[in-house]
Design an enzyme around this catalytic site. Structure first.
Site, short mmCIF file in Angstrom:
data_model
loop_
_atom_site.label_atom_id
_atom_site.label_comp_id
_atom_site.label_asym_id
_atom_site.label_seq_id
_atom_site.Cartn_x
_atom_site.Cartn_y
_atom_site.Cartn_z
CG ASP A 14 28.16 -10.25 60.56
OD1 ASP A 14 27.85 -9.77 61.66
OD2 ASP A 14 28.01 -9.65 59.49
CD GLU A 174 21.43 -7.93 63.95
OE1 GLU A 174 20.74 -7.49 63.02
OE2 GLU A 174 22.40 -7.31 64.42
#
Ligand code: 6LW
Length: 490
Positions: A14, A174
């Site tokens: 991420d 997301e």
């Protein structure tokens, strides 16, 4: 120059990136590990050095009740008006918050909370306004990429939340990030879930509140159709322009499966760099929308890689949850660990570790043990249910070396041997397929056999993390001295 992916190896998922005053800064997720949110810096977007962590105190990082793969999810780093911001979610407390600093090498502030649900929060600054977005639910009950304006000094909402984009139809929308480039707002996101179907998609608008028009070529980046290719699961990224050349890139996650046709990955989700090209107000990414091992970019600098890790690499050593530091004495030469009754199968063992970064590796260390009924050693640690432990144990004044395999409900002592003294050198080597274990007792070297990497992979263990090479101690009176730690890559 040609650079190779991944640009940051091992469990660093991420990624988010920003530019400030001549350097690039990057952060990644950290879940149940302490300290939280690894921080890197770079001059060129290819070579990255970890300089520390953003969340360094329990007051910023309460993890006592964090399950494995709970705790801190995807962070975003931004720089505005001389201040760095890192915004993230503590999924265990279910709170979105940000911390700030003026000194990237100093301490960060206490958390400032934002009353908006969802994960993967991001910030966007423009003309004195600050916008917060997440994959949440807006004030009308619509879920998607949700945006609101906030007061950046307090985190209070200044506008209702509004869902500005619903993605291209993939599951798990997301990782939203907003950018303004040449008059358009671009919202970039991830869809498909962080597995083999992961992808990056985007939409654009001339108005920050929308409507956003999806790119007709979505997904702009995915390896979901590259069967048999080692790099899989690419998605969740952040867009960045290289100042010196004007080139654009996405910094994003992906993972390397152990071999063609063998869909297991145990090194965690790693950080990759993929070039981006703008044309007529839209952008494309990578090699026909895929991320490959090598890309050619401008500049004649070289890509270097750190291959050797020791106790001196303090920025890289991490702990589980909120550790009791009275159980650790740490120096550049020696780690002393004091055990408790908590074993590696619990959430709070005495444990400190360093990421396993590449398939071919060695890790070795001398351990000397005191304390009745105690155990200490090196663990190949995915989570409390999936770990291989090479250890020295005390029982009734006798010392044995053991190899214990823990694969969910299958727990097995693979090998053990009585030792002549209370210390031994433990050594683990790895390749794509197996970890191999050796024990040294004076002049004698014992081969303890090997165990497959796939059983500590994400496909078996689930979750969002990767393997850590951990040192641990168990037993109430256990004192374990670790010396000569070396973790090397070829
Ligand atoms: C993260 C989400 C994701 O918050 O996985 O790959 C979640 N993307 O965006 C955990 O890392």
């Amino acid at each position: 120059m040609i650079y190779r992916n991944p640009i940051i190896k091992g469990f660093y998922p991420d990624p988010s990136v920003c530019y400030a005053e001549g350097k690039y800064y990057l952060v990644t997720s950290s879940f149940q590990y302490f300290q939280g949110v690894p921080l890197f810096e770079s001059d060129d977007l290819v070579n990255w050095k970890q300089t520390g962590h953003v969340l360094t105190r329990k007051s910023q990082l309460p993890l006592d009740y964090a399950l494995s793969s709970g705790g801190i999810f995807a962070p975003t780093i931004r720089y505005n008006n001389g201040i760095f911001y890192m915004v993230t979610t503590n999924t265990t407390t279910a709170k979105n918050f940000y911390v700030t600093t003026k000194d990237i090498h100093g301490e960060w502030s206490e958390p400032i909370f934002v009353e908006q649900d969802g994960i993967d929060p991001s910030l966007y600054f423009e003309d004195g306004h600050a916008y917060f977005m997440s994959n949440g639910t807006d004030d009308e009950g619509n879920s998607g990429i949700t945006q609101c304006e906030i007061d950046i000094s307090t985190g209070k909402k200044l506008s209702p939340s509004k869902t500005i984009w619903k993605g291209s139809g993939g599951r798990y929308l997301e990782s939203p990030h907003l950018y303004k480039i040449d008059g358009y707002y671009y919202i970039m996101a991830a869809e498909g879930g962080t597995e083999y179907g992961h992808m990056i998609t985007y939409a654009r608008s001339q108005n920050i509140w929308g409507e956003y028009q999806g790119y007709s070529g979505n997904p702009v980046l995915t390896n979901r159709n590259l069967g048999g290719y080692q790099i899989q699961g690419v998605g969740h990224g952040d867009l960045i322009q290289k100042q010196s050349t004007g080139e654009w890139f996405i910094v994003h996650l992906g993972f390397r499966q152990i071999n063609r046709w063998q869909p297991f990955h145990h090194l965690g989700r790693e950080t990759f760099l993929t070039p981006v090209k703008f044309e007529n107000g839209w952008f494309t990414a990578g090699h026909n929308g895929t991320t490959v091992e090598e890309f050619e970019i401008q500049g004649d600098f070289v890509q270097t890689e750190k291959k050797n890790y020791s106790f001196a690499d303090k920025n890289e050593w991490i702990y589980l949850r909120n550790p009791d530091f009275s159980n650790y004495e740490i120096s550049d030469e020696k780690f002393v660990l004091y055990g408790t009754e908590n074993s590696l199968d619990t959430q709070t063992p005495t444990f400190t570790g360093i990421r396993h970064r590449d398939f071919e590796s060695t890790v070795s260390c001398e351990v000397s043990l005191t304390g009745e009924n105690s155990e200490a050693g090196i663990t190949v640690y995915m989570d409390e249910n999936h770990h291989y432990d090479l250890a020295i144990k005390e029982n009734d004044g006798k010392y044995t070396a053991v190899l214990k395999l823990n694969i969910g409900d299958a727990k097995y002592i693979r090998n053990s041997i009585e030792l002549n003294q209370n210390s031994t050198v433990l050594e683990i080597t790895s390749n794509n397929f197996v970890y191999s274990f050796k024990v040294k007792d004076g002049e004698n070297i014992y081969d303890f056999g090997s165990a497959q990497t796939r059983y500590v992979s994400t496909e078996v263990a689930c979750g969002f993390t990767g393997v850590i090479y951990g040192l641990y101690a168990v037993g109430k009176g256990c004192k374990a001295e670790f010396t000569g730690f070396a973790n090397n890559y070829i």
